[in-house]
Design a protein around this motif. Structure first.
Motif, PDB file in Angstrom:
ATOM      1  N   ASN A   7       0.831  -1.199   0.000  1.00 23.21           N
ATOM      2  CA  ASN A   7       0.000   0.000   0.000  1.00 23.21           C
ATOM      3  C   ASN A   7       0.875   1.261   0.000  1.00 23.21           C
ATOM      4  N   LYS A   8       0.703   2.086  -1.052  1.00 24.30           N
ATOM      5  CA  LYS A   8       1.571   3.258  -1.228  1.00 24.30           C
ATOM      6  C   LYS A   8       1.376   4.275  -0.114  1.00 24.30           C
ATOM      7  N   LEU A   9       0.102   4.484   0.320  1.00 23.94           N
ATOM      8  CA  LEU A   9      -0.165   5.480   1.356  1.00 23.94           C
ATOM      9  C   LEU A   9       0.517   5.106   2.670  1.00 23.94           C
ATOM     10  N   LEU A  14       4.861   5.822   6.669  1.00 22.70           N
ATOM     11  CA  LEU A  14       5.935   5.242   7.497  1.00 22.70           C
ATOM     12  C   LEU A  14       7.279   5.892   7.189  1.00 22.70           C
ATOM     13  N   GLN A  15       7.501   6.190   5.917  1.00 22.78           N
ATOM     14  CA  GLN A  15       8.750   6.843   5.531  1.00 22.78           C
ATOM     15  C   GLN A  15       8.840   8.242   6.145  1.00 22.78           C
ATOM     16  N   THR A  16       7.686   8.940   6.170  1.00 23.10           N
ATOM     17  CA  THR A  16       7.647  10.274   6.784  1.00 23.10           C
ATOM     18  C   THR A  16       7.981  10.203   8.265  1.00 23.10           C
ATOM     19  N   VAL A  17       7.384   9.247   8.934  1.00 22.50           N
ATOM     20  CA  VAL A  17       7.652   9.093  10.371  1.00 22.50           C
ATOM     21  C   VAL A  17       9.121   8.772  10.612  1.00 22.50           C
ATOM     22  N   ASN A  18       9.682   7.866   9.826  1.00 22.02           N
ATOM     23  CA  ASN A  18      11.091   7.492   9.989  1.00 22.02           C
ATOM     24  C   ASN A  18      12.021   8.696   9.813  1.00 22.02           C
TER      25      ASN A  18
END
Length: 822
Positions: A7-9, A14-18
């Motif tokens: 799922n792209k969203l 998750l990438q933003t949070v990381n």
């Protein structure tokens, strides 16, 4: 290889949070959490799961990047994301059945990360705890712990056991789960299982690394687990649980100490490891559960090795702040402090105290009592008070300094209740000593010791309950001193406070209050109210009959010896004896009930041990029975125990039944024989009558026999008769003897004592000459403010020793022979 989230969203969030976890606002994080769960919900609706183990792993990694303060604040801490993670945890626990299926590596990692995440949040916020406390999760935790305990022999290498232990202690900390005794015992046994594993040994080894590298499991095993002894241990299973733990671990601790003490004590890793083990042993000693250290006396040798180390003693340089944080700043002084604190706890343990006394380490602790470190001084003095003999105390050249040190320290403002408790514990020992030693009593009164203790005893707040207990227990001991008892009685405010504690819900406060009131006010009144109805024999003679009693036997014992006393009680009951026994660990009955039991029993069993001697309550019982001239049978309860002090005085030369040297059944057989000898009171016999020659008519044959004519009895004490008839002396004869020998000073001790009792008193002097002298000296000082010269004491005991003791039957036989020959 980690799978990509389809799922792209979700992948984008998750990438933003990381990347930006520290800069994201709470509102932005809430939107991210909402989007992730909405996507998961949509796919679950169409049975298209996107929550694979890899995805969960990445979720958790991302969330762990968020600062803990953000996660524990609203609206994040109550977000439904955590309920979602909780459901994943429940699924893992259901799958993990140690009897048949272990978790794979990835599942283990997820399990560990969820526990780490929840543990951090629980430490910061109570909201998360409410979320996690649901019946479904608690049931799965309980089932897994039961599985592990039932199959623990095959599970020592499963890392998930410690992870479950971490989570269980965190989540169950303040829940109703532990209110159920079975659940609490389950958790205790599960923790023991964790500590018994090889993981614990490896965690201890990590303490010797530089720098110390402890993971979450290590910290749980080394520190968190021991917070549950004895705080969360159910009272009904506490003894069995700690016994089980000690059976497993004390042998290991002895081995670790052996290894560590083979190295020079000059490196921080060695000192850190020693301190850790000593502090764990201290926690176990402080549980006040007896009988668990009996096979581990070698621990005392290890403590002595540390405390005898000259280099360590020479390096005692440390500020008070560092002392208070000795686990965090290990060095020479903190090691000594840990060792002496543990030794102090050991000296209060009934199993270890005889071993400690055998070591004769008074000289060593005298050195520590003079070191410029107040905390170490206090522990050293407490140890000496616990372990010194009466003779050593009498010879002590700084007895007054010890008393002054406790009192002066208590006069300071002390914010630490534990420090006050330790000081009061030592002062309680001083209180017991001052009853028999005039120099300590004078110093105690001179330094305003009683008003100081009264102040602490009257403090009323939740934080001071321990201080109140120790203060009242300490004040109970001086009430055996007439002057101290009078001082307390005259303090109306204090006595009103003590009387109010008779209704306290705290059994220790109530017991001490009852004891103080008994000694200060009620004991004398109780004795005066006792009425012994006259008895008459059925055959019309004037011989004294044995009064009817409600009990054959009363058992006087200390709580530490309860197990053996219960066996003795049951054995006697099985033989149809009527036995009085307070089964509530000396807290259930009032002192007046005890006095009634003494009055209503034919024989008193005095169960002697170190804890018996130290118990003010036991002293009240024993002294009351002794003063009432009851038949006392002393029983030795502990190996190597030898009574001294006030207990040695009362035990005297009576026949001991040593239960420590035989099995219970053999001991009972000996005890029953002794009881039978003591049960029936011997009938009083008339004094032998002397017959003059002129009134004696002998038989002149069968037909010419006349009765012997007797004169009126003459005074017993004459130059040629007193040596033979001591056992038949009356109280008047004893007084007459002392007057004739110009030993009037001894009349203070021999008032209302007959010949048989005088001989018994001599036997006590013969057995314990120094202790008896100190006791008699103190008694004379209390009664008449006079000093007993040692020359008078030894002249008296010499005179008593020259008196020949005959049985009453021998006296009558000699009298008959002498009459027949005249």
């Amino acid at each position: 290889m980690t799978r990509m989230i389809s799922n792209k969203l979700i992948r984008s969030h998750l990438q933003t949070v990381n990347n930006d976890a520290k800069s994201l606002t709470k509102d932005q994080l809430k939107v991210i959490f909402d989007d992730i769960l909405d996507e998961v919900s949509i796919h679950e609706k169409y049975d298209e799961s996107i929550v694979c183990p890899d995805c969960v792993d990445q979720f958790l990694d991302a969330i762990m990047h968020i600062p803990i303060k953000q996660l524990t604040s609203e609206p994040l801490v109550s977000h439904r994301l955590f309920s979602f993670i909780c459901d994943i945890l429940i699924d893992i626990l259901r799958k993990w059945k140690p009897t048949s299926l272990c978790l794979n590596i990835q599942e283990t990692n997820i399990f560990e990360k969820i526990i780490q995440l929840f543990s951090m949040i629980i430490d910061q916020d109570g909201t998360m705890n409410k979320l996690l406390i649901n019946d479904e999760l608690l049931e799965e935790i309980k089932l897994r712990m039961e599985d592990i305990l039932n199959n623990k022999q095959n599970l020592n290498n499963d890392p998930n056991i410690n992870n479950l232990g971490i989570f269980a202690t965190k989540i169950l900390h303040n829940t109703t789960f532990l209110d159920d005794a079975k659940n609490a015992s389950l958790l205790m046994n599960f923790i023991i299982n964790c500590i018994s594993s090889l993981d614990y040994i490896n965690a201890v080894k990590q303490l010797q690394s530089v720098p110390v590298l402890l993971n979450q499991a290590d910290k749980f095993l080394l520190y968190t687990s021991f917070e549950y002894f004895p705080k969360y241990c159910p009272s009904d299973t506490k003894k069995s649980i700690i016994n089980e733990f000690c059976m497993i671990m004390l042998e290991r601790y002895e081995y670790m100490l052996d290894r560590l003490l083979s190295f020079k004590l000059n490196t921080q890793p060695i000192i850190r490891s020693l301190e850790y083990i000593l502090n764990i042993i201290y926690k176990l000693l402080d549980t006040q559960v007896p009988d668990v250290f009996r096979q581990h006396g070698k621990i005392i040798d290890h403590l002595c090795t540390i405390l005898d180390n000259t280099n360590l003693i020479n390096c005692l340089q440390l500020s008070d702040d560092a002392i208070n944080n000795h686990l965090n700043i290990p060095n020479f002084t903190t090691l000594i402090l840990s060792a002496i604190k543990t030794f102090h706890a050991a000296s209060s343990n009934p199993d270890l105290l005889p071993i400690i006394k055998d070591k004769q380490k008074t000289e060593m602790f005298l050195k520590f009592s003079k070191i410029n470190n107040k905390e170490i001084q206090i522990y050293a003095n407490n140890i000496m008070i616990n372990t010194m003999s009466d003779h050593e105390i009498e010879c002590l050249d700084n007895a007054q300094e010890i008393t002054s040190m406790y009192i002066n320290k208590l006069k300071q403002t002390i914010n630490d209740p534990n420090e006050v408790r330790i000081l009061l514990s030592g002062l309680k020992g001083v209180g017991e000593i001052l009853v028999q030693h005039d120099q300590m009593k004078d110093e105690f009164i001179k330094q305003d010791g009683l008003p100081l203790l009264i102040k602490y005893a009257c403090q009323v707040n939740d934080q001071s309950i321990e201080i109140q207990r120790e203060s009242l227990a300490t004040l109970w001991a001086p009430t055996f001193n007439a002057n101290a008892a009078t001082t307390l009685k005259q303090d109306k405010v204090f006595m009103a406070h003590v009387k109010s504690l008779l209704n306290s819900n705290d059994p220790e406060l109530k017991k001490s209050a009852d004891g103080i009131i008994w000694k200060v006010e009620k004991e004398q009144e109780f004795k005066q109210k006792l009425i012994h109805p006259p008895t008459s024999s059925t055959n019309g003679d004037d011989e004294e009959m044995t009064p009817k009693t409600a009990y054959d036997i009363m058992i006087s014992y200390s709580w530490a010896d309860q197990e053996l006393c219960s066996k003795i009680h049951d054995g006697l009951v099985a033989k149809n004896f009527r036995v009085w026994l307070d089964k509530n660990e000396m807290h259930g009955s009032t002192i007046e009930a005890m006095a009634n039991a003494v009055e209503s029993s034919e024989v008193i069993l005095m169960c002697m041990s170190e804890t018996y001697k130290k118990s003010t309550n036991c002293k009240s019982e024993a002294e009351y029975a002794f003063n009432r001239k009851r038949r006392i049978i002393p029983i030795i309860m502990r190996e190597k125990y030898c009574p001294d002090g006030w207990l040695g005085f009362i035990a005297g030369s009576r026949m001991y039944i040593d239960f420590s040297a035989v099995d219970v059944q053999t001991g009972l057989e000996k005890l029953i024989s002794e009881i039978e000898l003591n049960r029936t009171k011997p009938k009083a016999r008339p004094l032998p009558e002397k017959v003059p020659d002129k009134d004696l008519v002998l038989s002149q044959g069968d037909d010419n026999t006349h009765p012997i004519q007797l004169d009126e009895p003459k005074p017993l004490i004459t130059s040629d008769t007193h040596d033979a008839f001591i056992d038949s002396w009356s109280e008047e004869h004893v007084a007459d003897f002392l007057h004739k020998k110009k030993l009037e000073l001894m009349l203070a001790f021999c008032k209302e004592i007959n010949g048989e009792e005088l001989h018994f008193m001599y036997k006590m002097c013969e057995l314990n000459p120094n202790s008896m002298y100190l006791s008699l000296k103190s008694e004379l000082y209390k009664a008449q403010h006079k000093t007993l010269p040692i020359a008078i004491y030894y002249e008296t005991t010499f005179m008593w020793g020259t008196i020949k003791r005959l049985t009453k039957e021998e006296v009558l036989e000699i009298s008959f022979i002498k009459n027949a020959l005249k």
